[in-house]
Design a protein around this motif. Sequence first.
Motif, mmCIF file in Angstrom:
data_model
loop_
_atom_site.group_PDB
_atom_site.id
_atom_site.type_symbol
_atom_site.label_atom_id
_atom_site.label_comp_id
_atom_site.label_asym_id
_atom_site.label_seq_id
_atom_site.Cartn_x
_atom_site.Cartn_y
_atom_site.Cartn_z
ATOM 1 N N UNK A 1 0.847 -1.176 0.000
ATOM 2 C CA UNK A 1 0.000 0.000 0.000
ATOM 3 C C UNK A 1 0.889 1.233 0.000
ATOM 4 N N UNK A 2 0.615 2.197 -0.827
ATOM 5 C CA UNK A 2 1.404 3.423 -0.888
ATOM 6 C C UNK A 2 0.822 4.464 0.058
ATOM 7 N N UNK A 3 1.708 5.284 0.587
ATOM 8 C CA UNK A 3 1.267 6.362 1.466
ATOM 9 C C UNK A 3 0.451 7.370 0.675
ATOM 10 N N UNK A 4 -0.538 7.915 1.326
ATOM 11 C CA UNK A 4 -1.399 8.899 0.677
ATOM 12 C C UNK A 4 -0.658 10.207 0.431
ATOM 13 N N UNK A 5 0.246 10.539 1.318
ATOM 14 C CA UNK A 5 0.962 11.800 1.226
ATOM 15 C C UNK A 5 2.268 11.666 2.002
ATOM 16 N N UNK A 6 3.138 12.616 1.862
ATOM 17 C CA UNK A 6 4.362 12.633 2.646
ATOM 18 C C UNK A 6 4.072 13.327 3.963
ATOM 19 N N UNK A 7 4.559 12.724 5.049
ATOM 20 C CA UNK A 7 4.356 13.334 6.364
ATOM 21 C C UNK A 7 5.710 13.429 7.062
#
Length: 77
Positions: A1-7
């Motif tokens: 699963x890929x991250x939705x955004x960079x945090x």
Amino acid sequence: MKARETITAEQLDEMFDNGEDISAYVDWSKARRPNEELRRVNVDFPAWVVEGLDREARHLGVTRQSLVKMWIAERLR
């Protein structure tokens, strides 16, 4: 699963501390546990010891190997 955004690391820490699911932000294929490198060891036991280990392992619902690992780790602590 890929991250939705960079945090940021701080945001990730806060999510983790709040009990949120952070799995989308972790690459589990690169996860490592420190001091958990496996090394194979061979030990010979008399048949009666192996039979006793098997009985106890069945009773606890674990494998013989798991039982031996648990008992040795407990003793070393």
